[in-house]
Design an enzyme around this catalytic site. Structure first.
Site, PDB file in Angstrom:
ATOM      1  N   ASP A   1       0.833  -1.205   0.000  1.00 12.21           N
ATOM      2  CA  ASP A   1       0.000   0.000   0.000  1.00 12.21           C
ATOM      3  C   ASP A   1       0.870   1.259   0.000  1.00 12.21           C
ATOM      4  OD1 ASP A   1      -2.384   1.384   0.007  1.00 12.21           O
ATOM      5  OD2 ASP A   1      -2.673   1.246   2.178  1.00 12.21           O
TER       6      ASP A   1
ATOM      7  N   ASN B   1     -10.841  -2.744  -5.553  1.00 12.93           N
ATOM      8  CA  ASN B   1     -10.139  -1.691  -6.291  1.00 12.93           C
ATOM      9  C   ASN B   1     -10.834  -1.296  -7.602  1.00 12.93           C
ATOM     10  OD1 ASN B   1      -6.847  -2.849  -5.196  1.00 12.93           O
ATOM     11  ND2 ASN B   1      -8.041  -1.129  -4.412  1.00 12.93           N
TER      12      ASN B   1
HETATM   13  C1  IPE Z   1      -5.261  -2.876  -0.438  1.00 16.12           C
HETATM   14  O1  IPE Z   1      -4.972  -1.523  -0.519  1.00 16.12           O
HETATM   15  C2  IPE Z   1      -5.222  -3.487  -1.806  1.00 16.12           C
HETATM   16  C3  IPE Z   1      -3.919  -3.585  -2.431  1.00 16.12           C
HETATM   17  C4  IPE Z   1      -2.760  -3.248  -1.909  1.00 16.12           C
HETATM   18  C5  IPE Z   1      -3.934  -4.148  -3.757  1.00 16.12           C
HETATM   19  P1  IPE Z   1      -6.127  -0.439  -0.620  1.00 16.12           P
HETATM   20  O2  IPE Z   1      -5.447   0.892  -0.683  1.00 16.12           O
HETATM   21  O3  IPE Z   1      -7.043  -0.758  -1.741  1.00 16.12           O
HETATM   22  O4  IPE Z   1      -6.897  -0.641   0.746  1.00 16.12           O
HETATM   23  P2  IPE Z   1      -7.859   0.320   1.529  1.00 16.12           P
HETATM   24  O5  IPE Z   1      -8.878   0.824   0.546  1.00 16.12           O
HETATM   25  O6  IPE Z   1      -7.000   1.453   2.035  1.00 16.12           O
HETATM   26  O7  IPE Z   1      -8.413  -0.506   2.635  1.00 16.12           O
HETATM   27  C1  IPE Z   2      -1.603   0.274  -3.358  1.00 16.48           C
HETATM   28  O1  IPE Z   2      -1.377   1.636  -3.370  1.00 16.48           O
HETATM   29  C2  IPE Z   2      -1.723  -0.288  -4.759  1.00 16.48           C
HETATM   30  C3  IPE Z   2      -3.087  -0.694  -5.149  1.00 16.48           C
HETATM   31  C4  IPE Z   2      -4.124  -0.688  -4.376  1.00 16.48           C
HETATM   32  C5  IPE Z   2      -3.238  -1.153  -6.497  1.00 16.48           C
HETATM   33  P1  IPE Z   2      -2.569   2.673  -3.321  1.00 16.48           P
HETATM   34  O2  IPE Z   2      -2.918   3.059  -4.725  1.00 16.48           O
HETATM   35  O3  IPE Z   2      -3.691   2.170  -2.516  1.00 16.48           O
HETATM   36  O4  IPE Z   2      -1.868   3.900  -2.605  1.00 16.48           O
HETATM   37  P2  IPE Z   2      -2.531   4.906  -1.576  1.00 16.48           P
HETATM   38  O5  IPE Z   2      -3.116   4.107  -0.459  1.00 16.48           O
HETATM   39  O6  IPE Z   2      -3.572   5.668  -2.333  1.00 16.48           O
HETATM   40  O7  IPE Z   2      -1.395   5.760  -1.147  1.00 16.48           O
HETATM   41 MG    MG Z   3      -4.157   2.348  -0.526  1.00 17.21          MG
END
Ligand code: IPE
Ligand code: IPE
Ligand code: MG
Length: 239
Positions: free
Chosen positions: A16, A64
């Site tokens: 993340d 996502n």
């Molecule tokens: C979890 O991260 C999913 C991945 C790393 C692929 P998210 O950024 O989607 O999770 P939430 O929405 O903060 O819980």
């Molecule tokens: C995790 O990074 C990758 C995916 C969920 C694909 P994020 O895109 O969730 O990054 P933040 O949480 O917005 O920083």
């Molecule tokens: Mg995230």
């Protein structure tokens, strides 16, 4: 670096913080995902060097899809580029690729590449990298029940018979991976976001504020040192 006394057999990572990494640098979120894919390259090499056997990477969740279509497209585009540009090196490093997640909705071009990566690395005996793509644990558990019912109907077995843990585990997307020993979540959030709920039953959970694109060799060693210091009891008493 001295060898670790206790290594987790299976590490799962919620990668993340790609978006925050990009935003903090005044870049588009997509650039954060791109930098995140470089962190995966780095991780695979360090993990091989250390001798870790299995890593599950949360690359795209079933939730996502709620993101803007342009970001979703960028993530799948990056995944396709990742496989196209790394498959030869993955093969030469003896890496075995697995996919956990629902096949429904994954763009055909991405699915074709994942299937090819799984197929051509099937006999590799080195580290296992399990890409959790279009993965959601609740979806996985529902899908597993469905599979169990279908299987029993096909084999004319009773639907009344109780479901044993082994039968459940065989029906999960992650089969035959062992349970997760350590779950790592980067970027500071303290939640599991629908990741491997069955498999993390007794995992040690490590949270770090480091954003995924910044996760490096030291970050992994810090997590492994912390893991080695844990006493795992699995409900029993300390030995
Ligand atoms: C979890 O991260 C999913 C991945 C790393 C692929 P998210 O950024 O989607 O999770 P939430 O929405 O903060 O819980
Ligand atoms: C995790 O990074 C990758 C995916 C969920 C694909 P994020 O895109 O969730 O990054 P933040 O949480 O917005 O920083
Ligand atoms: Mg995230």
């Amino acid at each position: 670096m001295k060898p670790k006394t206790k290594l987790p057999e299976h590490i799962a990572i919620i990668m993340d913080g790609n978006g925050r990494w990009a935003t903090s640098k005044g870049l588009a979120r997509k650039e954060g995902h791109k930098e995140g894919s470089l962190a995966i390259d780095r991780l695979m090499d360090i993990a091989i060097e250390i001798g870790i056997k299995n890593i599950s990477l949360y690359a795209f969740s079933t939730e996502n899809w709620k993101r803007p279509i342009a970001e979703v497209r960028a993530i799948f585009g990056l995944l396709e580029d990742f496989i196209d540009s790394r498959l030869d090196s993955i093969l030469s490093k003896n890496i075995k690729i697995l996919h956990s997640g629902s096949r429904k909705m994954i763009p055909p071009g991405s699915l074709k590449r994942i299937d090819r990566a799984v197929d051509v690395t099937a006999n590799n005996k080195g580290i296992v990298i399990n890409f959790c793509l279009n993965y959601g644990s609740q979806d996985e558990i529902l899908n597993a029940f469905h599979k169990i019912i279908q299987n029993r109907l096909k084999k004319k077995k009773s639907l009344e018979k109780e479901i044993k843990p082994e039968e459940m585990e065989e029906a999960l997307y992650t089969y035959p991976l062992p349970p997760v020993d350590m779950l790592i979540r980067t970027a500071g959030e303290k939640r599991v976001s629908n990741f491997l709920l069955w498999q993390i039953a007794y995992a040690e959970i490590y949270f770090t504020d480091t954003l995924w694109p910044d996760f490096d060799k030291k970050s992994l060693h810090d997590a492994l040192d912390w893991y080695a210091s844990r006493t795992r009891k699995f409900g029993g008493l300390e030995k």
